[in-house]
Design a protein around this motif. Structure first.
Motif, PDB file in Angstrom:
ATOM      1  N   GLU A 194       0.828  -1.212   0.000  1.00 36.75           N
ATOM      2  CA  GLU A 194       0.000   0.000   0.000  1.00 36.75           C
ATOM      3  C   GLU A 194       0.863   1.264   0.000  1.00 36.75           C
ATOM      4  O   GLU A 194       0.750   2.106  -0.869  1.00 36.75           O
ATOM      5  N   THR A 195       1.745   1.378   0.995  1.00 34.09           N
ATOM      6  CA  THR A 195       2.662   2.516   1.084  1.00 34.09           C
ATOM      7  C   THR A 195       3.851   2.128   1.946  1.00 34.09           C
ATOM      8  O   THR A 195       3.739   1.263   2.818  1.00 34.09           O
TER       9      THR A 195
ATOM     10  N   SER B 236       2.151  13.244  -1.259  1.00 30.79           N
ATOM     11  CA  SER B 236       2.424  12.482  -2.475  1.00 30.79           C
ATOM     12  C   SER B 236       3.893  12.116  -2.635  1.00 30.79           C
ATOM     13  O   SER B 236       4.235  10.963  -2.907  1.00 30.79           O
ATOM     14  N   HIS B 237       4.775  13.078  -2.480  1.00 29.50           N
ATOM     15  CA  HIS B 237       6.200  12.838  -2.692  1.00 29.50           C
ATOM     16  C   HIS B 237       6.756  11.838  -1.677  1.00 29.50           C
ATOM     17  O   HIS B 237       7.456  10.881  -2.046  1.00 29.50           O
ATOM     18  N   ALA B 238       6.443  12.046  -0.399  1.00 27.90           N
ATOM     19  CA  ALA B 238       6.936  11.133   0.644  1.00 27.90           C
ATOM     20  C   ALA B 238       6.393   9.725   0.444  1.00 27.90           C
ATOM     21  O   ALA B 238       7.115   8.733   0.623  1.00 27.90           O
ATOM     22  N   HIS B 239       5.117   9.630   0.063  1.00 25.17           N
ATOM     23  CA  HIS B 239       4.498   8.327  -0.195  1.00 25.17           C
ATOM     24  C   HIS B 239       5.230   7.598  -1.313  1.00 25.17           C
ATOM     25  O   HIS B 239       5.555   6.406  -1.195  1.00 25.17           O
ATOM     26  N   ALA B 240       5.519   8.301  -2.404  1.00 26.50           N
ATOM     27  CA  ALA B 240       6.189   7.683  -3.548  1.00 26.50           C
ATOM     28  C   ALA B 240       7.601   7.234  -3.184  1.00 26.50           C
ATOM     29  O   ALA B 240       8.008   6.095  -3.492  1.00 26.50           O
ATOM     30  N   LYS B 241       8.352   8.101  -2.549  1.00 21.43           N
ATOM     31  CA  LYS B 241       9.747   7.802  -2.244  1.00 21.43           C
ATOM     32  C   LYS B 241       9.878   6.707  -1.187  1.00 21.43           C
ATOM     33  O   LYS B 241      10.728   5.813  -1.294  1.00 21.43           O
ATOM     34  N   ASP B 242       9.053   6.763  -0.143  1.00 19.93           N
ATOM     35  CA  ASP B 242       9.091   5.728   0.889  1.00 19.93           C
ATOM     36  C   ASP B 242       8.637   4.378   0.339  1.00 19.93           C
ATOM     37  O   ASP B 242       9.168   3.325   0.726  1.00 19.93           O
ATOM     38  N   SER B 243       7.678   4.404  -0.560  1.00 18.59           N
ATOM     39  CA  SER B 243       7.189   3.159  -1.160  1.00 18.59           C
ATOM     40  C   SER B 243       8.262   2.521  -2.033  1.00 18.59           C
ATOM     41  O   SER B 243       8.428   1.296  -2.041  1.00 18.59           O
ATOM     42  N   ALA B 244       9.003   3.348  -2.760  1.00 20.99           N
ATOM     43  CA  ALA B 244      10.103   2.824  -3.570  1.00 20.99           C
ATOM     44  C   ALA B 244      11.186   2.216  -2.688  1.00 20.99           C
ATOM     45  O   ALA B 244      11.754   1.158  -3.006  1.00 20.99           O
ATOM     46  N   ARG B 245      11.458   2.867  -1.567  1.00 24.92           N
ATOM     47  CA  ARG B 245      12.463   2.347  -0.635  1.00 24.92           C
ATOM     48  C   ARG B 245      12.082   0.964  -0.113  1.00 24.92           C
ATOM     49  O   ARG B 245      12.925   0.052  -0.058  1.00 24.92           O
TER      50      ARG B 245
ATOM     51  N   ASN C 242       5.315   4.483   3.712  1.00 23.61           N
ATOM     52  CA  ASN C 242       5.353   5.567   4.684  1.00 23.61           C
ATOM     53  C   ASN C 242       4.663   5.139   5.976  1.00 23.61           C
ATOM     54  O   ASN C 242       3.463   4.821   5.973  1.00 23.61           O
ATOM     55  N   ASP C 243       5.394   5.137   7.068  1.00 21.37           N
ATOM     56  CA  ASP C 243       4.849   4.618   8.330  1.00 21.37           C
ATOM     57  C   ASP C 243       3.659   5.414   8.843  1.00 21.37           C
ATOM     58  O   ASP C 243       2.729   4.848   9.438  1.00 21.37           O
ATOM     59  N   GLU C 244       3.673   6.724   8.650  1.00 23.64           N
ATOM     60  CA  GLU C 244       2.549   7.531   9.106  1.00 23.64           C
ATOM     61  C   GLU C 244       1.282   7.171   8.342  1.00 23.64           C
ATOM     62  O   GLU C 244       0.194   7.052   8.931  1.00 23.64           O
ATOM     63  N   LEU C 245       1.415   6.969   7.039  1.00 30.86           N
ATOM     64  CA  LEU C 245       0.255   6.572   6.231  1.00 30.86           C
ATOM     65  C   LEU C 245      -0.211   5.168   6.605  1.00 30.86           C
ATOM     66  O   LEU C 245      -1.413   4.898   6.671  1.00 30.86           O
ATOM     67  N   LEU C 246       0.735   4.264   6.826  1.00 29.98           N
ATOM     68  CA  LEU C 246       0.371   2.899   7.226  1.00 29.98           C
ATOM     69  C   LEU C 246      -0.438   2.906   8.516  1.00 29.98           C
ATOM     70  O   LEU C 246      -1.382   2.130   8.683  1.00 29.98           O
ATOM     71  N   LYS C 247      -0.059   3.793   9.418  1.00 30.98           N
ATOM     72  CA  LYS C 247      -0.786   3.911  10.687  1.00 30.98           C
ATOM     73  C   LYS C 247      -2.181   4.476  10.459  1.00 30.98           C
ATOM     74  O   LYS C 247      -3.167   3.989  11.030  1.00 30.98           O
ATOM     75  N   ARG C 248      -2.276   5.492   9.598  1.00 30.66           N
ATOM     76  CA  ARG C 248      -3.567   6.133   9.361  1.00 30.66           C
ATOM     77  C   ARG C 248      -4.564   5.193   8.681  1.00 30.66           C
ATOM     78  O   ARG C 248      -5.758   5.215   8.989  1.00 30.66           O
ATOM     79  N   ILE C 249      -4.083   4.393   7.743  1.00 33.04           N
ATOM     80  CA  ILE C 249      -4.997   3.477   7.044  1.00 33.04           C
ATOM     81  C   ILE C 249      -5.172   2.158   7.801  1.00 33.04           C
ATOM     82  O   ILE C 249      -5.854   1.248   7.341  1.00 33.04           O
ATOM     83  N   ARG C 250      -4.514   2.071   8.955  1.00 33.20           N
ATOM     84  CA  ARG C 250      -4.648   0.899   9.840  1.00 33.20           C
ATOM     85  C   ARG C 250      -4.244  -0.393   9.149  1.00 33.20           C
ATOM     86  O   ARG C 250      -4.950  -1.415   9.221  1.00 33.20           O
ATOM     87  N   LYS C 251      -3.087  -0.356   8.517  1.00 35.63           N
ATOM     88  CA  LYS C 251      -2.561  -1.546   7.853  1.00 35.63           C
ATOM     89  C   LYS C 251      -2.224  -2.636   8.855  1.00 35.63           C
ATOM     90  O   LYS C 251      -2.280  -3.818   8.546  1.00 35.63           O
ATOM     91  N   GLY C 252      -1.831  -2.234  10.057  1.00 38.02           N
ATOM     92  CA  GLY C 252      -1.508  -3.223  11.076  1.00 38.02           C
ATOM     93  C   GLY C 252      -0.060  -3.655  11.071  1.00 38.02           C
ATOM     94  O   GLY C 252       0.313  -4.613  11.751  1.00 38.02           O
ATOM     95  N   ALA C 253       0.763  -2.976  10.284  1.00 36.15           N
ATOM     96  CA  ALA C 253       2.186  -3.319  10.216  1.00 36.15           C
ATOM     97  C   ALA C 253       2.972  -2.078   9.831  1.00 36.15           C
ATOM     98  O   ALA C 253       2.454  -1.184   9.166  1.00 36.15           O
ATOM     99  N   THR C 254       4.225  -2.031  10.262  1.00 31.81           N
ATOM    100  CA  THR C 254       5.117  -0.947   9.864  1.00 31.81           C
ATOM    101  C   THR C 254       5.800  -1.319   8.558  1.00 31.81           C
ATOM    102  O   THR C 254       5.754  -2.478   8.115  1.00 31.81           O
ATOM    103  N   ALA C 255       6.461  -0.338   7.953  1.00 32.93           N
ATOM    104  CA  ALA C 255       7.193  -0.607   6.707  1.00 32.93           C
ATOM    105  C   ALA C 255       8.253  -1.677   6.928  1.00 32.93           C
ATOM    106  O   ALA C 255       8.413  -2.585   6.102  1.00 32.93           O
ATOM    107  N   GLN C 256       8.971  -1.613   8.054  1.00 32.71           N
ATOM    108  CA  GLN C 256      10.009  -2.591   8.327  1.00 32.71           C
ATOM    109  C   GLN C 256       9.428  -3.993   8.503  1.00 32.71           C
ATOM    110  O   GLN C 256      10.014  -4.990   8.057  1.00 32.71           O
ATOM    111  N   GLN C 257       8.271  -4.086   9.137  1.00 33.33           N
ATOM    112  CA  GLN C 257       7.637  -5.396   9.305  1.00 33.33           C
ATOM    113  C   GLN C 257       7.184  -5.975   7.969  1.00 33.33           C
ATOM    114  O   GLN C 257       7.271  -7.185   7.745  1.00 33.33           O
ATOM    115  N   ILE C 258       6.721  -5.119   7.070  1.00 27.11           N
ATOM    116  CA  ILE C 258       6.331  -5.578   5.732  1.00 27.11           C
ATOM    117  C   ILE C 258       7.559  -6.098   4.989  1.00 27.11           C
ATOM    118  O   ILE C 258       7.498  -7.138   4.312  1.00 27.11           O
TER     119      ILE C 258
END
Length: 247
Positions: free
Chosen positions: A86-87, A133-142, A89-105
């Motif tokens: 999805e993303t 938008s920019h942070a979402h794109a760059k963090d997602s690529a990372r 970006n940890d802040e976005l992951l928290k907001r959409i309630r993904k239930g996991a951090t970027a590192q856990q994914i």
């Protein structure tokens, strides 16, 4: 299990030459390992021509499985896991309630790859709105680079009647959804940072404005050129019309 067995037996009689099976629905990896092994064994027994089984996978349940458990699934022809990043970006992951951090994914996905499974991952363009938008794109690529999946695709956020709820209740005041041009720019920001080993990329999903397919890194410059061409003229015939999105 008796209900699942009944369905599998019936389908094996109707379609005995089946080669591919998708485990529906939601996240089958939420099931206990012994139960899932029993289901996979049943499918391998009932479908003699079976070549591949695929499934959705959520990061939380995937991370809970050991490499050894995942290898046992792979030995029973579970081959591809579809996981929504999805993303990144940890802040976005928290907001959409993904239930996991970027590192856990990342950790969950890398564990599956270590076990011999192939990962098909997804990013949703537009989740962060205009300001994010920019942070979402760059963090997602990372995150995509850290996973290094065999398959990667984008979808574009489509909310319909829930647009106001997402803007006001989930994201908070000031949030603004991206438009067509901003979606293309976000896609470019994402693609330009990708550094993958050998990945089939696609944006063919009906929610996307610009359908693209290619292999990364081989086709990266060609894909970026295609996006740049669309950015120069967002009213061109290159883009999917609004009425066709979601079909």
């Amino acid at each position: 299990f008796d209900e699942v067995e009944k369905d599998v037996v019936e389908m094996s009689r109707r379609y005995p030459e089946t080669r591919k099976i998708f485990l529906a629905d939601g996240d089958p990896l939420a099931a206990p390992t012994d139960y899932l092994l029993k289901v996979l064994d049943l499918m391998n027994t009932r479908f003699p021509s079976l070549q591949r089984i695929s499934s959705y996978a959520g990061p939380t349940n995937l991370k809970a499985k050991t490499v050894e458990e995942l290898r046992m699934f792979r030995e029973r022809k579970l081959d591809v896991l579809y996981l929504g990043i999805e993303t990144g970006n940890d802040e976005l992951l928290k907001r959409i309630r993904k239930g996991a951090t970027a590192q856990q994914i990342i950790e969950a996905s890398r564990k599956a790859i270590e076990a011999g499974l192939r990962m098909s991952t997804f990013i949703i363009l537009g989740l962060g709105g205009v300001d994010g938008s920019h942070a979402h794109a760059k963090d997602s690529a990372r995150v995509a680079n850290a996973i290094d999946p065999q398959f990667l695709a984008t979808l574009t956020l489509m909310l319909g009647e829930y647009e106001r709820i997402y803007e006001e209740k989930i994201m908070g005041s000031g949030f603004k959804l991206i438009d067509k041009g901003q979606s293309l720019q976000e896609l470019r920001w994402f693609i330009e940072d990708l550094d993958l080993t050998d990945c089939k990329f696609g944006s063919e999903h009906a929610s996307n404005y610009l359908p693209i397919t290619g292999t990364l890194p081989k086709d990266k410059e060609e894909i970026l050129g295609h996006i740049d061409k669309a950015l120069k003229n967002t009213s061109s015939g290159m883009l999917r019309p609004e009425w066709a999105r979601g079909l």
